[in-house]
Motif scaffolding. Sequence first.
Motif, PDB file in Angstrom:
ATOM      1  N   PRO A  86       0.835  -1.103  -0.044  1.00 40.94           N
ATOM      2  CA  PRO A  86       0.125  -0.094   0.081  1.00 40.94           C
ATOM      3  C   PRO A  86       0.866   1.274   0.012  1.00 40.94           C
ATOM      4  CG  PRO A  86      -0.315  -1.206   2.088  1.00 40.94           C
ATOM      5  CD  PRO A  86       0.606  -2.226   1.186  1.00 40.94           C
ATOM      6  N   LYS A  87       2.108   1.243   0.526  1.00 37.55           N
ATOM      7  CA  LYS A  87       2.829   2.425   0.445  1.00 37.55           C
ATOM      8  C   LYS A  87       3.473   2.693  -0.655  1.00 37.55           C
ATOM      9  CE  LYS A  87       5.636   1.524   4.299  1.00 37.55           C
ATOM     10  NZ  LYS A  87       5.239   0.453   5.269  1.00 37.55           N
ATOM     11  N   ASN A  88       3.463   1.765  -1.570  1.00 39.34           N
ATOM     12  CA  ASN A  88       4.342   1.999  -2.818  1.00 39.34           C
ATOM     13  C   ASN A  88       5.967   1.790  -2.660  1.00 39.34           C
ATOM     14  OD1 ASN A  88       2.093   1.950  -4.556  1.00 39.34           O
ATOM     15  ND2 ASN A  88       2.160   3.998  -4.944  1.00 39.34           N
ATOM     16  N   PHE A  89       6.219   1.309  -1.364  1.00 39.62           N
ATOM     17  CA  PHE A  89       7.583   1.195  -1.119  1.00 39.62           C
ATOM     18  C   PHE A  89       7.739   0.432   0.131  1.00 39.62           C
ATOM     19  CE2 PHE A  89       7.110   5.049   1.515  1.00 39.62           C
ATOM     20  CZ  PHE A  89       7.285   4.583   2.646  1.00 39.62           C
ATOM     21  N   GLN A  90       8.761  -0.433   0.274  1.00 41.02           N
ATOM     22  CA  GLN A  90       8.860  -1.494   1.341  1.00 41.02           C
ATOM     23  C   GLN A  90      10.212  -0.965   2.218  1.00 41.02           C
ATOM     24  OE1 GLN A  90      10.792  -4.992   0.294  1.00 41.02           O
ATOM     25  NE2 GLN A  90       9.976  -6.564   1.868  1.00 41.02           N
ATOM     26  N   ILE A  91       9.827  -1.067   3.573  1.00 45.28           N
ATOM     27  CA  ILE A  91      10.956  -0.652   4.222  1.00 45.28           C
ATOM     28  C   ILE A  91      11.768  -1.769   4.726  1.00 45.28           C
ATOM     29  CG2 ILE A  91      11.760   0.312   6.623  1.00 45.28           C
ATOM     30  CD1 ILE A  91       9.093   1.936   6.564  1.00 45.28           C
ATOM     31  N   THR A  92      13.209  -1.897   4.138  1.00 42.32           N
ATOM     32  CA  THR A  92      14.074  -2.905   4.188  1.00 42.32           C
ATOM     33  C   THR A  92      15.240  -2.614   4.282  1.00 42.32           C
ATOM     34  OG1 THR A  92      14.867  -4.734   2.917  1.00 42.32           O
ATOM     35  CG2 THR A  92      14.395  -2.644   1.676  1.00 42.32           C
ATOM     36  N   GLN A  93      16.366  -3.155   4.400  1.00 47.91           N
ATOM     37  CA  GLN A  93      17.814  -2.923   4.689  1.00 47.91           C
ATOM     38  C   GLN A  93      18.621  -2.979   3.614  1.00 47.91           C
ATOM     39  OE1 GLN A  93      18.285  -5.016   8.468  1.00 47.91           O
ATOM     40  NE2 GLN A  93      18.828  -2.910   8.999  1.00 47.91           N
ATOM     41  N   LEU A  94      19.933  -2.428   3.422  1.00 46.62           N
ATOM     42  CA  LEU A  94      20.633  -2.569   2.158  1.00 46.62           C
ATOM     43  C   LEU A  94      22.083  -2.437   2.622  1.00 46.62           C
ATOM     44  CD1 LEU A  94      20.400  -2.787  -1.041  1.00 46.62           C
ATOM     45  CD2 LEU A  94      20.571  -0.164  -0.869  1.00 46.62           C
ATOM     46  N   ASN A  95      22.951  -3.200   2.230  1.00 44.66           N
ATOM     47  CA  ASN A  95      24.407  -3.142   2.803  1.00 44.66           C
ATOM     48  C   ASN A  95      24.958  -2.166   1.494  1.00 44.66           C
ATOM     49  OD1 ASN A  95      23.756  -4.720   4.820  1.00 44.66           O
ATOM     50  ND2 ASN A  95      24.959  -6.282   4.123  1.00 44.66           N
ATOM     51  N   VAL A  96      25.204  -0.992   1.823  1.00 39.08           N
ATOM     52  CA  VAL A  96      25.785  -0.114   1.111  1.00 39.08           C
ATOM     53  C   VAL A  96      26.701   0.847   2.241  1.00 39.08           C
ATOM     54  CG1 VAL A  96      24.538   0.003  -1.032  1.00 39.08           C
ATOM     55  CG2 VAL A  96      23.944   1.551   0.943  1.00 39.08           C
ATOM     56  N   TYR A  97      27.586   1.433   1.713  1.00 36.53           N
ATOM     57  CA  TYR A  97      28.529   2.120   2.493  1.00 36.53           C
ATOM     58  C   TYR A  97      28.795   1.503   3.897  1.00 36.53           C
ATOM     59  CZ  TYR A  97      25.310   5.357  -0.053  1.00 36.53           C
ATOM     60  OH  TYR A  97      24.572   5.912  -0.889  1.00 36.53           O
ATOM     61  N   GLY A  98      29.405   0.407   3.739  1.00 36.77           N
ATOM     62  CA  GLY A  98      29.542  -0.476   5.137  1.00 36.77           C
ATOM     63  C   GLY A  98      28.468  -1.530   5.394  1.00 36.77           C
ATOM     64  N   ASP A  99      28.620  -2.134   6.362  1.00 37.03           N
ATOM     65  CA  ASP A  99      27.408  -2.950   7.284  1.00 37.03           C
ATOM     66  C   ASP A  99      26.570  -2.176   7.522  1.00 37.03           C
ATOM     67  OD1 ASP A  99      29.782  -5.615   7.953  1.00 37.03           O
ATOM     68  OD2 ASP A  99      28.316  -5.492   6.142  1.00 37.03           O
ATOM     69  N   MET A 100      25.129  -2.527   6.907  1.00 34.08           N
ATOM     70  CA  MET A 100      24.060  -1.569   7.780  1.00 34.08           C
ATOM     71  C   MET A 100      23.086  -2.778   7.722  1.00 34.08           C
ATOM     72  SD  MET A 100      24.458   2.346   6.859  1.00 34.08           S
ATOM     73  CE  MET A 100      24.453   2.124   4.958  1.00 34.08           C
ATOM     74  N   SER A 101      22.916  -3.684   7.576  1.00 35.36           N
ATOM     75  CA  SER A 101      21.807  -4.516   7.695  1.00 35.36           C
ATOM     76  C   SER A 101      22.188  -5.417   9.027  1.00 35.36           C
ATOM     77  CB  SER A 101      21.383  -5.567   6.590  1.00 35.36           C
ATOM     78  OG  SER A 101      22.570  -6.600   6.388  1.00 35.36           O
ATOM     79  N   VAL A 102      21.423  -5.970   9.432  1.00 35.47           N
ATOM     80  CA  VAL A 102      21.518  -6.769  10.864  1.00 35.47           C
ATOM     81  C   VAL A 102      22.956  -7.717  11.060  1.00 35.47           C
ATOM     82  CG1 VAL A 102      19.342  -6.333  11.887  1.00 35.47           C
ATOM     83  CG2 VAL A 102      19.690  -8.298  10.516  1.00 35.47           C
ATOM     84  N   GLY A 103      23.042  -8.220   9.558  1.00 36.40           N
ATOM     85  CA  GLY A 103      24.182  -9.227   9.722  1.00 36.40           C
ATOM     86  C   GLY A 103      24.814  -9.402   8.409  1.00 36.40           C
TER      87      GLY A 103
END
Length: 468
Positions: A86-103
């Motif tokens: 419904p938002k037209n985007f999904q809130i998620t994670q991405l690994n750019v500029y170093g580690d930024m997702s949970v693992g």
Amino acid sequence: MTKIGLEIHCQLTKLESKLFCSCKANYREFEPNHNICPVCMGLPGSLPRLNQKAVKSATSIAMALNCQTPEKIAFFRKNYFYPDLPKNFQITQLNVYGDMSVGGEGYVEVEGKKIKIRRIQLEEDPGRLIYEGASDRTKITLVDYNRAGTPLVEIVTDPDFENPRQVRVFLNILSDLLENLGVAEPGLEGAMRADGNVSIEGGNKVEIKNIGSFHDLEKALHFELTRQQSLSERDIEIAMETRHWDDRRKITISSRSKEEDQDYRYFLENDIPWVKIEQDTRDALKENMPESISSKKERYVKKFDIAPQVAEIIASDRYYSKLFEGAYSEHNAKDIANLITTDVIGFIDTKEKQQTSKITPKHLSDLIDAINAKTITRNSAKVALQEIMKSGKDTKTILKEMDLGQVSDSSEINAIISQIFEDEKQAVIDAKERPETVNFLVGKVMQKTKGKADPTKTLELIKSKLNQ
Ligand SMILES: [Zn+2]
């Protein structure tokens, strides 16, 4: 060389609420579109609030998969249009500029081979589309947003699998591990889903999506490998694309050319500040992590001398290992383990039955005590277990109600012995001359009482009658 990689989505079903709002994480019990609010519907002006427990659960998954876990994480918007979003985007994670997702940079050992885990990210599940009739011919599609915003962990592997069988072994290990962590219930419908990507020597990578079960994933991978090999033999280029698994026809069909990351126009989700996961928090998570399946198995084998196959069955299932851990003591661990893997498993063989079963660890230790005291037979124990599973009454009551318990009343046993001494005169003479033949008489008492007479007491009473 065949290369297979996986993207696994696992819902954090043990959490109370969704990832960014207070709607229930367990959407399964609601009427369609009755577990929604302005936040998970993405209404203008609504603001997400991160579920901190979800961050902890996802971090412990990362740790259990031997991943590096960063000090702070960020969320991104992945922009695309689809009716279930419904938002037209999904809130998620991405690994750019170093580690930024949970693992990231973890691994799982599968039959001696390390399967690398590229990254683990925390994100929200979209809603669900429900097709009226077959999906490729339907005129009506319904949308249910109850699932939108459910906490989801995405686990991405490197293309380290060499064949579909290895994939199946890995998924079994992974789902046992997630269940053991107490963060997910992979057995629930739709709670754990996997997409695969496949390439063969000299060919492009093809992604397969829309796979309903692990069993189907294996079939889909087999089909896709055969299709690619056949193209390659005819010198036809294998296009880089996404294919959907058609469950009805058991084939993969081309659905769209593959999007690249840049097509999603990822950008930082500024409504959620960066999340710091302090070293203390990570240390505490690591410390409080449940014992791993492999160390549990090793402990059972070493400490209790339980057969490795038996130890494996118990250690890899949370329900069985809970029963075992609660029931065993120094002297009966092996017996408890065998009772679980021969009898309990026989009729509690699904997660649903595990949930409704009323068997407690105490029931098992009581039954083993009764068996070891030879007051009930293994078969009686099995009959009793089935009744305990339904009613949950204590073992003694069940044995009494079902008349499975021992006969230990001396006068009652003596009456039977007198009868047998009458019927078996020769055996009585033999037993007087050769004490070792007394077992014949004990056997007769057992036969007469259908195995319910207390064997120790019976022997005692027979011996004293022989000496009279
Ligand atoms: Zn909501």
